[in-house]
Design a protein around this motif. Structure first.
Motif, PDB file in Angstrom:
ATOM      1  N   GLY A  96      97.139  -9.736  48.228  1.00 30.03           N
ATOM      2  CA  GLY A  96      96.508  -8.433  48.409  1.00 30.03           C
ATOM      3  C   GLY A  96      97.579  -7.356  48.273  1.00 30.03           C
ATOM      4  O   GLY A  96      98.777  -7.626  48.375  1.00 30.03           O
ATOM      5  N   GLU A  97      97.125  -6.120  48.072  1.00 31.25           N
ATOM      6  CA  GLU A  97      98.087  -5.051  47.832  1.00 31.25           C
ATOM      7  C   GLU A  97      99.025  -4.828  49.020  1.00 31.25           C
ATOM      8  O   GLU A  97     100.198  -4.500  48.838  1.00 31.25           O
ATOM      9  N   ASP A  98      98.514  -5.008  50.248  1.00 23.37           N
ATOM     10  CA  ASP A  98      99.367  -4.812  51.428  1.00 23.37           C
ATOM     11  C   ASP A  98     100.598  -5.717  51.387  1.00 23.37           C
ATOM     12  O   ASP A  98     101.725  -5.264  51.561  1.00 23.37           O
ATOM     13  N   CYS A  99     100.352  -7.010  51.198  1.00 22.19           N
ATOM     14  CA  CYS A  99     101.467  -7.972  51.220  1.00 22.19           C
ATOM     15  C   CYS A  99     102.365  -7.791  50.002  1.00 22.19           C
ATOM     16  O   CYS A  99     103.584  -7.995  50.084  1.00 22.19           O
ATOM     17  N   GLY A 123     102.075   1.490  51.022  1.00 20.70           N
ATOM     18  CA  GLY A 123     100.664   1.474  50.644  1.00 20.70           C
ATOM     19  C   GLY A 123      99.752   1.769  51.820  1.00 20.70           C
ATOM     20  O   GLY A 123      99.889   2.778  52.497  1.00 20.70           O
ATOM     21  N   ASN A 124      98.834   0.827  52.091  1.00 22.71           N
ATOM     22  CA  ASN A 124      97.811   0.975  53.124  1.00 22.71           C
ATOM     23  C   ASN A 124      98.175   0.174  54.380  1.00 22.71           C
ATOM     24  O   ASN A 124      97.383   0.024  55.293  1.00 22.71           O
ATOM     25  N   SER A 125      99.413  -0.366  54.404  1.00 24.73           N
ATOM     26  CA  SER A 125      99.725  -1.405  55.387  1.00 24.73           C
ATOM     27  C   SER A 125     100.460  -0.919  56.639  1.00 24.73           C
ATOM     28  O   SER A 125     101.662  -0.669  56.616  1.00 24.73           O
ATOM     29  N   GLY A 126      99.719  -0.841  57.738  1.00 28.62           N
ATOM     30  CA  GLY A 126     100.322  -0.516  59.025  1.00 28.62           C
ATOM     31  C   GLY A 126     101.300  -1.590  59.473  1.00 28.62           C
ATOM     32  O   GLY A 126     102.340  -1.291  60.065  1.00 28.62           O
ATOM     33  N   THR A 127     100.982  -2.852  59.177  1.00 28.03           N
ATOM     34  CA  THR A 127     101.883  -3.951  59.550  1.00 28.03           C
ATOM     35  C   THR A 127     103.244  -3.776  58.889  1.00 28.03           C
ATOM     36  O   THR A 127     104.285  -3.861  59.553  1.00 28.03           O
ATOM     37  N   SER A 128     103.256  -3.517  57.574  1.00 30.36           N
ATOM     38  CA  SER A 128     104.532  -3.350  56.870  1.00 30.36           C
ATOM     39  C   SER A 128     105.327  -2.210  57.480  1.00 30.36           C
ATOM     40  O   SER A 128     106.504  -2.354  57.812  1.00 30.36           O
TER      41      SER A 128
END
Length: 440
Positions: free
Chosen positions: A53-56, A99-104
């Motif tokens: 996915g784009e997040d990872c 991107g869209n990733s809070g985790t990152s």
């Protein structure tokens, strides 16, 4: 994500049942961490089942930008990471786009605090509104220097060359991202870093650190590690993401004549709130073939149609199901009797305000949903169908897709491009299982 594709629409016809077997993509939390720790380990780490996915992929590109050689991902989700060790990263030429990733963004804040160079981290419009003080404040206590906007949101500038010192942090709220960020900074800090959490949160970071040979102590709700150790390359087989499987668990529970097998799903006890809550509602879920893969428990989950009943959701289960509430609200819409959720104010600062956006969508389809400050009250009614604005939130879009299985009219969902951030191939997989959907 380019705005040209943000108007992707899901058009879902009412009815259908879910049959056969499905393997949803790999776990997002574990995929992110495999890249981070594999990059900082000594030796070559081999990952299979990586979520594309784009997040990872944002996390993967970030480490490539800091000089880590990473091969893949192949179609089967195989990735090889040539680790550079804890001190082997190089300054990136540009800002790192999360991107869209809070985790990152949150986990990298901790990792980047220990580097010798400055790093600027940016994100998309949604991520740029999400709160970062919850990680930047405790990291500052350890000696990190991180600049954010005046209201504590991205972009972030993490200053290099700061000397970090271990500390004990009593977390004011249960958040795996905050916990992980502090522990990852602790790898670079002098002495012991420890965190006490008010309620259990996902423990993938601790498990994976141990998998890479780093000593992490857990005593009750206190997790601690000593700085200055090293990570040794490991092999990681990423289980299927229970948060993605959740859509199909609810779909097969509410749709008539359904029997679906979800294969190789991660059932880490810090993530199984969805199973516990659905069982409280009367769902027919069976865990088969339990096993352990790379330190993470895995099972196949068989789901059959069931008559669900409304429940008061126990607050202790809220942190263990935080990402699954959009689709649990859909289950509640087709249950018998009222469902009440409290203690979930965290849902208001996710990719969207998930309480308000879900309530608006349910109301648009004829279901009585009353948002409260920290939850929602759902009185099931006739779910007709209608037009839903997902506000670019992948989990909202997928939740309403499953609702169409029991709708009386088509469900049209706007702004679905972000589904690819967490669940690439969702449309094909859902259609193959029996959802009557198309895109426009």
């Amino acid at each position: 994500m380019s705005h040209s594709s943000t108007n992707l629409q899901f058009i879902v016809q009412p009815g259908g049942s879910l049959r056969g077997s499905v393997r949803v993509p790999g776990d997002k939390s574990i995929s992110h961490r495999s890249i981070m720790l594999g990059s900082l380990a000594e030796g070559d780490t081999h990952v299979s089942g990586f979520l594309q996915g784009e997040d990872c992929l944002c996390t993967l590109k970030a480490f490539r930008a800091m000089g880590v050689a990473i091969e893949g991902p192949t179609e089967e989700g195989r990735v090889t990471i040539h680790g550079v060790g804890l001190h082997g990263l190089q300054a990136p030429a540009h800002a790192l786009d999360m991107g869209n990733s809070g985790t990152s963004m949150r986990l990298m804040s901790g990792l980047m605090s220990g580097q010798a160079f400055d790093v600027r981290m940016t994100g998309d419009a949604s991520l740029s509104k999400r709160p970062m003080k919850r990680v930047t404040a405790p990291l500052a206590e350890m000696g990190a220097v991180i600049d954010a906007t005046p209201n504590g949101t991205p972009p972030l500038l993490v200053h290099g060359g700061c000397k970090l010192k271990g500390m004990h942090y009593d977390m004011p709220m249960a958040s795996a991202q905050v916990k992980s960020s502090i522990l990852l900074a602790g790898l670079y800090a002098d002495g012991e870093t420890s965190v006490t959490e008010p309620a259990p949160t996902r423990d993938h970071t601790e498990r994976m650190l141990r998998g890479f040979g780093y000593a992490v102590k857990t005593a009750g709700n206190r997790i601690s590690l000593q700085g200055g150790g090293k990570l040794t390359a490991a092999n990681i087989d990423v289980p299927a993401d229970i948060s993605s499987a959740a859509f199909f668990m609810v779909g097969a529970s509410i749709a008539e004549n359904s029997e679906l097998l979800l294969e190789h799903v991660g059932i880490n006890p810090t993530r199984t709130g969805i199973i516990d809550i659905l069982r409280l509602m009367g769902a027919d879920l069976e865990l088969l073939n339990g096993r352990e893969v790379g330190g993470e428990p895995v099972a196949d989950i068989r789901v059959r149609s069931a008559k669900l009943k409304g429940v008061q959701i126990p607050e202790a289960l809220v942190p263990l199901a935080i990402d699954e509430f959009p689709v649990l609200f859909v289950a509640a819409a087709f249950a018998e009797g009222r469902t009440v959720l409290t203690g979930a104010e965290e849902l208001r600062v996710k990719e969207s305000d998930r309480i308000q956006v879900m309530a608006d969508g349910l109301l648009a389809c004829g279901v009585d949903a009353q948002p409260t400050a920290d939850g929602i009250i759902i009185n099931p009614g006739n779910f007709s169908g209608g037009v839903i604005d997902s506000h670019g939130d992948h989990r909202i879009a997928m939740a309403f897709t499953m609702a169409a299985l029991r709708a009386t009219q088509p469900v049209i969902i706007n702004d679905c491009a972000n589904v690819n951030t967490s669940f690439p191939g969702f449309v094909d997989l859902a259609a193959r299982a029996g959802v009557r959907m198309a895109t426009a």
